[in-house]
Scaffold this active site. Structure first.
Site: not given
Lengths: 553, 553
Positions: A470, A137
């Site tokens: 992050y 997908p």
């Protein structure tokens, strides 16, 4: 108000978004990188090869399989064209782009199909089962963890199933503030409809302009304003998913978190990364669109002081009062953000250095609200916590500058890659008691394995329990940049797991984080995933090679 | 501040809590019920039978099974004693209590075991598998949906596995504001430890004083302050669960909602009602204990106006600013709450009637906060929304009265049952656009099937998407009160599903809601549950007859 409805063209095959938007580093960028002593640009640009020079494998699809796929979607929505295959060769990680830029299209799918209805998705899956074709997908194709890699697994062929034609906002319910959206709708296109109703999804990850509703859902995406609006998964009311064994509809009898009718099975589908089925439609919870977006910039003495201040923000102000976006840059990231902000950034650095702060940490905030009185109240609360930690307020324009560029990061990467720089991001999360330990462990692992280079980090997505980390790292590319990348990636992942963090806060698992999933969710977790997979996709055609380790691995 | 650390003795076998706490209705209670024209108390009390008169079935456990269970927990923690068997015969629904009060103990388990460690729980499950004995996990035993009924299923014997000895708060992390708690700890006991750290779980359902951490978890419990602290499930960081196929540990590498490492498998275990394993321990997210609890009482013109005002509260104020507890009573419930509040209630009714409001709706709120300035701000926001809907402020003491009695409801039921009154509660939830339709559908269904009686409802647990509806109904018991109960229960459940609501907002599924679970979660949902069950509990010894329909049903 930021324009959240800007919908750039889909990403070019070798980079991010519309190449016309790629901006060189600001003046002083390269000298700064060099000055920091870490990253040496190549003497001259190494642009991507021409499309026709990308080496593609033969198409392995049998005639019978091809005929049946074409029968489902029609000739014009089945493609083995070069551009389509190249565009579906992978996501947007550094290795994905490096391979294509250098002409390596060996991972390309055999074909790409573009279904136009959820029935067609079901029929495509049935065809893939019948002809033993793996199927991947594909939404916005922004995975940075190999989530859309066309892995064949035990199958002889693999196709990419691109959901771009399923891009409608089917309906908006202004009373319940929900919308039914097809999976292939990109963020800005859906948001444009929501905003016309005075509503917002409030979900703005860095991939926002390219990624899709279905992609956010199957990867458990977290937007930059997650402190305000929650993660994407918290706002899913119902999901329709096509599987090789029929269509599932889960949820929808109550708001997202308002039922006790057995386990919350929506959370089996959310984060399933295309291994259990293809999400075709979802009902999502929206919120009132804010009338005001206010930004603030603060500096703290150092990163550790920033950690403590951010913990107090999350635990003392709580959801709804703390800023919707809160981001603390460590000293290294502070240096680059301030430099990119130009004169206000330089002035800010001067101001904090004058206080004797040698390694200041920058904090930027965005508060979104419906009225001025509420904004004033929340600003006052924010300031009171920050001041207790000795923070200094800087000009709001630094935060404004950061927010204005918040979807531009990936564009800058294209420019850096042109100049032979390896650049990548990794992310994790943990509880407050473990944050500093995890921060230092991952930082050290990157520095030690990368050698000469640059690494910076920020804290965001706060809640009462903890926050995410992050990291962005850059180095001059070596002769084998993919081996170089893998070395750092492996060390960072080992450090995350070793120091008690999660292997991913919002990038998902894909192929790249699969080596750690067993340590993350345990044997029990793996057994549960395999049992559900065996029930919904018994032949295993869906997205092989991702998330769930192979038996015996 | 309410005393949330009061830990009354465990419930008496035929009723709720400590019988010494059972209070007769306040003066005027019976006349009021009669005046409302609906509920006629029996001429004289029908007290429960004596314990020795409860009819119990023979113990069916084989000698070998008994020997192995005793070997695991020791003689003193294995029991076939009359009181133990009777106490584990069911939960606390009206039929559960009615049966025992009238001497019907036919559903009693064959034995009760009281493990002292999670290893013993694992060993007990292994013994049950080996000897083909069904096993029912038992926490506080407060299920009102048959969740702890000792159903034998295809097995010849059934035991109840009572977790009361696993009641420790193992550790508290003040930095991350989390705690590790054993499953058998009752709410007030755990809260007492949290409060010593200046923290709170913020989870206060009506069953709070009797129910356990493990029970909250496996039923997806929602406390009265869910608007402030979230549902229990939103605050689960990790779970340890014993299964017949080994121990699982899920979660724990990140705060509750801060990972994207595949589907959130914690949500497979949460709400699993003892069918997948026995939860022995959980890490939960806490929050700062509020310094201030402020209550307010308001009245609205009618129930529909109240619905609109509550929707605006949830959508305009949002989480963190709206009150932590918000509860809107329909006109009928307003009548009884006001009557129970005594003079202030009567004065309040006079005041709103004087405005010509014939069917006013009462709204009570609790705001919990850390400082006065914040409280002022939130009160102002609350008032501004309510006033836009024409609400009138009444004396705070009505809300105070309601809050003071919020854990007392079940005690009142015991008194009503003494007087031959059938009393029960049912609950559902839906989106705002559907709330009025669902409210009226369920209300009508109850009224039509109950005949002469009384039904009242309140709206609570608001969020941006919708809210829950909670009905209490009473009638004079007929000659077969269980058939009477079933008639109303079936009609209410059919109406919930027919009108698009969920079959349960926070009572869970158990045996009683199982007829509707297929319509609630669809064939796909049933298939997923069965697949996980088959993996973790392949022989099906765990809690037969609950949640998941039998094959072929």
């Amino acid at each position: 108000m930021a324009d959240l409805t800007e919908l750039p063209r889909r990403s070019i095959w070798y980079g991010w978004g519309d190449p016309a938007h790629v901006k060189p580093l600001p003046t002083g960028g390269w000298p700064l990188l060099k000055f920091l002593g870490r990253v040496e640009p190549a003497a001259r640009d190494t642009p991507p090869v021409a499309l026709e020079d990308v080496r593609l494998p033969e198409v392995h699809l049998s005639d019978a399989a091809r005929a049946q796929l074409v029968a489902v979607v029609g000739d014009e929505h089945f493609s083995t064209a070069r551009l389509d295959r190249v565009e579906h060769t992978g996501g947007k990680s550094y290795p994905d782009l490096y391979r294509l830029r250098t002409g390596d299209g060996s991972r390309a799918p055999d074909a790409v199909v573009f279904p136009g209805t959820s029935q067609q998705v079901c029929d495509l899956l049935a065809a893939c089962v019948e002809h033993e074709v793996a199927v991947v997908p594909f939404g916005g194709g922004t995975s940075v963890v190999g989530g859309v890699d066309p892995v064949r697994g035990r199958f002889s062929a693999v196709i990419s199933l691109d959901l771009r034609r399923l891009d409608a906002v089917v309906s908006v319910d202004s009373l319940s503030q929900t919308a039914v959206v097809q999976a292939g709708a990109r963020g800005p296109a859906a948001e444009a409809v929501f905003q016309r109703h005075g509503l917002t999804l409030g979900h703005f990850p860095q991939s926002y302009q390219q990624a899709t509703i279905g992609g956010y859902l199957v990867t458990r995406s977290a937007g930059q304003a997650s402190s305000g609006y929650g993660r994407f998964e918290e706002n899913v009311v119902s999901v329709t998913m096509a599987t090789p064994t029929g269509e599932l509809v889960l949820g929808g009898r109550a708001p997202a978190n308002q039922s006790a009718a057995g386990p919350k099975l929506l959370d089996v589908v959310i984060g399933s990364e295309g291994l259990l089925g293809v999400v075709t439609e979802a009902t999502v919870q929206l919120a009132r669109r804010p009338q005001i977006e206010h930004r603030e910039t603060w500096a703290l003495r150092d990163t550790a002081t920033g950690f403590a201040a951010f913990r107090d923000l999350a635990q003392q102000l709580g959801h709804g009062i703390m800023p919707d976006v809160s981001r603390l840059s460590d000293h290294n990231e502070t240096t680059t953000v301030m430099a990119q902000a130009g004169l206000p950034g330089m002035a800010g650095m001067g101001l904090v250095r004058a206080r004797g702060w040698r390694e200041p940490a920058l904090a930027v905030f965005q508060i979104e609200d419906g009225d001025r009185a509420s904004l004033r109240f929340r600003r006052k609360k924010l300031a009171s916590v920050l001041k207790r930690h000795g923070a200094v307020k800087l000009t709001d324009s630094i935060a404004e500058h950061w927010m204005a560029g918040r979807f531009r990061g990936p564009y800058q990467r294209d420019h850096l890659m042109d100049r032979g720089v390896l650049v990548e991001t990794v992310e994790t999360a943990t509880t407050w008691d473990n944050l500093e330990h995890l921060y230092e462990s991952v930082q050290s692992a990157i520095v030690e394995t990368m050698g000469r280079g640059w690494v910076q980090c920020h804290v965001s997505h706060l809640d009462g329990g903890g926050a995410s980390l992050y990291y962005t790292f850059m180095a001059s590319a070596e002769s084998d940049p993919i081996a170089q990348w893998q070395r750092v990636k492996t060390a960072a992942g080992d450090a995350m797991i070793g120091a008690g963090g999660t292997i991913t806060h919002h990038h998902a698992v894909g192929t790249d984080h699969r080596p750690w999933i067993g340590e993350e969710i345990g044997d029990g977790g793996i057994r549960i995933l395999r049992a559900i997979k065996a029930e919904l996709d018994p032949t295993g055609v869906l997205n092989p090679g991702k998330l769930i380790p192979d038996e015996g691995a």
